[in-house]
Write a protein that holds these residues in place. Sequence first.
Motif, PDB file in Angstrom:
ATOM      1  N   LEU A  20     127.564  50.664 -73.122  1.00 27.81           N
ATOM      2  CA  LEU A  20     126.283  50.740 -73.811  1.00 27.81           C
ATOM      3  C   LEU A  20     125.605  52.070 -73.536  1.00 27.81           C
ATOM      4  CD1 LEU A  20     124.798  47.202 -73.002  1.00 27.81           C
ATOM      5  CD2 LEU A  20     126.113  47.906 -75.003  1.00 27.81           C
ATOM      6  N   PRO A  21     124.764  52.536 -74.469  1.00 24.23           N
ATOM      7  CA  PRO A  21     123.918  53.688 -74.167  1.00 24.23           C
ATOM      8  C   PRO A  21     123.060  53.390 -72.950  1.00 24.23           C
ATOM      9  CG  PRO A  21     123.879  53.186 -76.513  1.00 24.23           C
ATOM     10  CD  PRO A  21     124.595  52.055 -75.844  1.00 24.23           C
ATOM     11  N   GLU A  22     122.748  54.389 -72.179  1.00 22.10           N
ATOM     12  CA  GLU A  22     122.062  54.183 -70.906  1.00 22.10           C
ATOM     13  C   GLU A  22     120.744  53.431 -71.033  1.00 22.10           C
ATOM     14  OE1 GLU A  22     122.389  54.070 -66.940  1.00 22.10           O
ATOM     15  OE2 GLU A  22     123.862  54.817 -68.388  1.00 22.10           O
ATOM     16  N   PRO A  23     119.867  53.715 -72.030  1.00 23.07           N
ATOM     17  CA  PRO A  23     118.609  52.959 -72.118  1.00 23.07           C
ATOM     18  C   PRO A  23     118.833  51.461 -72.288  1.00 23.07           C
ATOM     19  CG  PRO A  23     118.504  54.924 -73.482  1.00 23.07           C
ATOM     20  CD  PRO A  23     119.926  54.799 -73.042  1.00 23.07           C
ATOM     21  N   GLN A  24     119.761  51.084 -73.189  1.00 23.88           N
ATOM     22  CA  GLN A  24     120.037  49.652 -73.398  1.00 23.88           C
ATOM     23  C   GLN A  24     120.724  49.042 -72.177  1.00 23.88           C
ATOM     24  OE1 GLN A  24     120.228  51.893 -75.733  1.00 23.88           O
ATOM     25  NE2 GLN A  24     119.049  51.074 -77.443  1.00 23.88           N
ATOM     26  N   LYS A  25     121.594  49.811 -71.538  1.00 25.97           N
ATOM     27  CA  LYS A  25     122.301  49.301 -70.362  1.00 25.97           C
ATOM     28  C   LYS A  25     121.330  48.972 -69.239  1.00 25.97           C
ATOM     29  CE  LYS A  25     126.042  50.551 -67.171  1.00 25.97           C
ATOM     30  NZ  LYS A  25     127.044  51.600 -66.820  1.00 25.97           N
ATOM     31  N   ARG A  26     120.401  49.882 -68.978  1.00 25.04           N
ATOM     32  CA  ARG A  26     119.430  49.647 -67.897  1.00 25.04           C
ATOM     33  C   ARG A  26     118.496  48.499 -68.240  1.00 25.04           C
ATOM     34  NH1 ARG A  26     119.051  55.554 -67.962  1.00 25.04           N
ATOM     35  NH2 ARG A  26     117.135  55.339 -69.166  1.00 25.04           N
ATOM     36  N   ALA A  27     118.036  48.466 -69.490  1.00 25.70           N
ATOM     37  CA  ALA A  27     117.124  47.400 -69.896  1.00 25.70           C
ATOM     38  C   ALA A  27     117.815  46.042 -69.848  1.00 25.70           C
ATOM     39  CB  ALA A  27     116.601  47.683 -71.301  1.00 25.70           C
ATOM     40  N   LEU A  28     119.072  45.986 -70.282  1.00 26.02           N
ATOM     41  CA  LEU A  28     119.799  44.717 -70.275  1.00 26.02           C
ATOM     42  C   LEU A  28     120.012  44.220 -68.851  1.00 26.02           C
ATOM     43  CD1 LEU A  28     121.112  42.637 -72.061  1.00 26.02           C
ATOM     44  CD2 LEU A  28     123.227  43.959 -71.997  1.00 26.02           C
ATOM     45  N   GLN A  29     120.276  45.106 -67.933  1.00 24.49           N
ATOM     46  CA  GLN A  29     120.455  44.694 -66.540  1.00 24.49           C
ATOM     47  C   GLN A  29     119.171  44.085 -65.988  1.00 24.49           C
ATOM     48  OE1 GLN A  29     123.406  44.651 -64.718  1.00 24.49           O
ATOM     49  NE2 GLN A  29     122.049  43.335 -63.501  1.00 24.49           N
ATOM     50  N   CYS A  30     118.030  44.638 -66.374  1.00 27.88           N
ATOM     51  CA  CYS A  30     116.751  44.060 -65.950  1.00 27.88           C
ATOM     52  C   CYS A  30     116.604  42.631 -66.471  1.00 27.88           C
ATOM     53  CB  CYS A  30     115.585  44.914 -66.452  1.00 27.88           C
ATOM     54  SG  CYS A  30     115.434  46.532 -65.674  1.00 27.88           S
ATOM     55  N   CYS A  31     117.008  42.396 -67.722  1.00 28.38           N
ATOM     56  CA  CYS A  31     116.926  41.050 -68.304  1.00 28.38           C
ATOM     57  C   CYS A  31     117.808  40.074 -67.538  1.00 28.38           C
ATOM     58  CB  CYS A  31     117.346  41.091 -69.767  1.00 28.38           C
ATOM     59  SG  CYS A  31     116.319  42.113 -70.830  1.00 28.38           S
ATOM     60  N   VAL A  32     119.013  40.501 -67.199  1.00 28.90           N
ATOM     61  CA  VAL A  32     119.935  39.635 -66.454  1.00 28.90           C
ATOM     62  C   VAL A  32     119.377  39.340 -65.069  1.00 28.90           C
ATOM     63  CG1 VAL A  32     122.244  39.477 -65.464  1.00 28.90           C
ATOM     64  CG2 VAL A  32     121.936  40.466 -67.745  1.00 28.90           C
ATOM     65  N   ASP A  33     118.787  40.323 -64.429  1.00 28.10           N
ATOM     66  CA  ASP A  33     118.209  40.110 -63.097  1.00 28.10           C
ATOM     67  C   ASP A  33     117.127  39.046 -63.132  1.00 28.10           C
ATOM     68  OD1 ASP A  33     119.883  42.044 -62.098  1.00 28.10           O
ATOM     69  OD2 ASP A  33     118.367  43.642 -62.085  1.00 28.10           O
ATOM     70  N   VAL A  34     116.272  39.077 -64.157  1.00 30.55           N
ATOM     71  CA  VAL A  34     115.202  38.083 -64.279  1.00 30.55           C
ATOM     72  C   VAL A  34     115.792  36.699 -64.487  1.00 30.55           C
ATOM     73  CG1 VAL A  34     113.266  37.306 -65.707  1.00 30.55           C
ATOM     74  CG2 VAL A  34     113.493  39.725 -65.118  1.00 30.55           C
ATOM     75  N   ALA A  35     116.800  36.580 -65.354  1.00 32.61           N
ATOM     76  CA  ALA A  35     117.418  35.279 -65.611  1.00 32.61           C
ATOM     77  C   ALA A  35     118.040  34.707 -64.339  1.00 32.61           C
ATOM     78  CB  ALA A  35     118.475  35.418 -66.701  1.00 32.61           C
ATOM     79  N   ARG A  36     118.643  35.553 -63.536  1.00 29.52           N
ATOM     80  CA  ARG A  36     119.255  35.075 -62.289  1.00 29.52           C
ATOM     81  C   ARG A  36     118.204  34.615 -61.295  1.00 29.52           C
ATOM     82  NH1 ARG A  36     123.686  40.012 -61.819  1.00 29.52           N
ATOM     83  NH2 ARG A  36     125.308  39.008 -63.090  1.00 29.52           N
ATOM     84  N   GLU A  37     117.098  35.307 -61.242  1.00 24.75           N
ATOM     85  CA  GLU A  37     116.043  34.947 -60.301  1.00 24.75           C
ATOM     86  C   GLU A  37     115.342  33.649 -60.697  1.00 24.75           C
ATOM     87  OE1 GLU A  37     113.474  38.305 -60.166  1.00 24.75           O
ATOM     88  OE2 GLU A  37     115.021  39.666 -59.397  1.00 24.75           O
ATOM     89  N   ARG A  38     115.060  33.493 -61.988  1.00 27.28           N
ATOM     90  CA  ARG A  38     114.321  32.320 -62.446  1.00 27.28           C
ATOM     91  C   ARG A  38     115.228  31.096 -62.545  1.00 27.28           C
ATOM     92  NH1 ARG A  38     109.331  33.211 -65.215  1.00 27.28           N
ATOM     93  NH2 ARG A  38     109.770  31.241 -66.254  1.00 27.28           N
ATOM     94  N   ASP A  39     116.338  31.258 -63.241  1.00 23.65           N
ATOM     95  CA  ASP A  39     117.341  30.204 -63.413  1.00 23.65           C
ATOM     96  C   ASP A  39     116.813  28.985 -64.167  1.00 23.65           C
ATOM     97  OD1 ASP A  39     120.046  29.786 -63.139  1.00 23.65           O
ATOM     98  OD2 ASP A  39     119.790  28.409 -61.452  1.00 23.65           O
ATOM     99  N   ASP A  40     115.673  29.132 -64.900  1.00 20.66           N
ATOM    100  CA  ASP A  40     115.215  28.020 -65.739  1.00 20.66           C
ATOM    101  C   ASP A  40     115.698  28.184 -67.176  1.00 20.66           C
ATOM    102  OD1 ASP A  40     113.605  30.221 -66.180  1.00 20.66           O
ATOM    103  OD2 ASP A  40     111.743  29.071 -66.384  1.00 20.66           O
ATOM    104  N   PHE A  41     116.489  29.215 -67.429  1.00 29.12           N
ATOM    105  CA  PHE A  41     117.137  29.374 -68.721  1.00 29.12           C
ATOM    106  C   PHE A  41     118.392  30.225 -68.523  1.00 29.12           C
ATOM    107  CE2 PHE A  41     113.995  32.813 -68.441  1.00 29.12           C
ATOM    108  CZ  PHE A  41     114.749  33.935 -68.740  1.00 29.12           C
TER     109      PHE A  41
END
Length: 272
Positions: free
Chosen positions: A4-25
């Motif tokens: 992925l282009p770097e902006p999308q890659k970094r932003a997507l990793q942030c989204c995955v980090d939130v999902a792992r922390e919350r785990d309600d979805f």
Amino acid sequence: MRSLPEPQKRALQCCVDVARERDDFSLGIFGSVASGECDEYSDLDLVCVRDPPGEARLTAEQFGAITGRIGDVLVQFDASHLGRSNMYVAYITHQGRMVKVDASMIVAGDVLALPTLPIKLHDPENRFGRVTFTVDVSVDARVLLEKMCGWLWYSFARIARGEYFAGARAIDYARENALLPVILHRLGFPQGGHRRIESRLPEALVTALRETHPDALEKDKLLACLEALYVLTRQELQLQENAFPHLPPILERVWEHIQASMQTISTTPLRP
């Protein structure tokens, strides 16, 4: 997924980090990122899956948890303008680059049609395994070409009234929602509206489609675009190999009415 282009890659990793922390979805992605067509201007099209019971609605709090981690949220709103109450949209600056994020919430057990099948990013509870995802590629060429015949007159009526903004919009709507889907379907290409048609379609066809775009909101220019749209529709009916024999006479009758009405608003001749 391809690199992925770097902006999308970094932003997507942030989204995955939130999902792992919350785990309600659980979290997945579809669209150009999933299909491998992503570039630096591509959206992040996220799909979130939660357990039942409960409403299939992404809350502002859940979406804010994702977008706030990515960067500075400039604007954020629900997608009610698209009739999607379960979807949020955000425009975010992340390390000096703009990123658009769309996210929808569904409930495990639902059936959902998407442009592309999603890729799972975080799904430890196998919520995605309980959703039926389909790719909606159905195109009813007959119905769309019938609409095209009607929308030619509708577009002309706006122009004849002097409603040039509305006329230009009507031409654009007819092209995107009737003619272009039929063309893409005939050529065996995935649907996607005007996206990347410059590289997807034959050069001669792209040139012809350009003639349906006005370069000014003026009566004669809009009428020339309408004529180009009519010509393309007539050609498309011919290329459909007489699959819809009732439609060419209807198209010609509509065009005859347009020609007759033209005499009262313009001296510009239209192609017979």
